[in-house]
Design a protein around this motif. Structure first.
Motif, short mmCIF file in Angstrom:
data_model
loop_
_atom_site.label_atom_id
_atom_site.label_comp_id
_atom_site.label_asym_id
_atom_site.label_seq_id
_atom_site.Cartn_x
_atom_site.Cartn_y
_atom_site.Cartn_z
N THR A 106 0.84 -1.20 0.00
CA THR A 106 0.00 0.00 0.00
C THR A 106 0.87 1.25 0.00
OG1 THR A 106 -1.75 -1.18 1.18
CG2 THR A 106 -1.83 1.22 1.25
N ARG A 107 1.92 1.25 0.81
CA ARG A 107 2.84 2.39 0.87
C ARG A 107 3.51 2.62 -0.49
NH1 ARG A 107 3.95 1.60 6.26
NH2 ARG A 107 5.14 -0.26 5.86
N PHE A 110 1.18 4.16 -2.97
CA PHE A 110 1.02 5.58 -2.67
C PHE A 110 2.19 6.39 -3.23
CE2 PHE A 110 2.19 9.10 0.15
CZ PHE A 110 1.08 9.93 -0.02
N LYS A 113 2.10 6.80 -6.95
CA LYS A 113 1.13 7.82 -7.36
C LYS A 113 1.70 9.23 -7.13
CE LYS A 113 -3.09 5.18 -6.61
NZ LYS A 113 -4.31 5.06 -5.80
N GLN A 119 -1.21 12.41 -6.85
CA GLN A 119 -1.68 12.63 -5.47
C GLN A 119 -1.74 14.09 -5.19
OE1 GLN A 119 -3.45 10.33 -4.44
NE2 GLN A 119 -2.73 9.98 -2.40
#
Length: 119
Positions: A106-107, A110, A113, A119
């Motif tokens: 997940t990190r 992120f 992105k 983001q």
């Protein structure tokens, strides 16, 4: 590590941090809670934890994040402690919530992105 295992094998419930309100904090994914969950130990949780949002189990008692949380919920804590003696949280309920590989993926998504300017 072995000493911790021995202690946890005789532990029926673990308190989360009880004084986060003193730092004006409501949410905190603490290592202490992660370790207790890894061992399947029932929790008395006095703060919000995003990884546990929506988790329904009789092995977690949620109490307010307030100065008087122990005094105002003493009876509930006592009842909970007796009700979970010898119990453990089912690994299937928590494994995906505390798995470090999932969190790292997940990190990384992120950061990808962010780097791509999305983001």
């Amino acid at each position: 590590r072995e000493d911790v295992r021995v202690i946890y094998s005789d532990t029926d419930a673990v308190f989360s941090q009880l004084g986060l309100h003193r730092k004006n904090m409501r949410e905190n994914p603490t290592l202490k809670v992660r370790e207790a969950l890894a061992y399947g130990l029932p929790l008395i949780l006095a703060h919000q934890d995003a990884d546990l949002t929506g988790l329904e189990t009789d092995c977690i008692l949620r109490i307010p994040n307030t100065e008087d949380n122990l005094m105002s919920h003493g009876d509930a804590i006592r009842e909970f402690a007796y009700s979970v003696m010898g119990k453990r949280i089912e690994r299937e309920l928590i494994a995906s919530r505390i798995d470090q590989r999932k969190k790292e993926a997940t990190r990384l998504t992120f950061f990808e992105k962010v780097i791509a300017g999305k983001q």
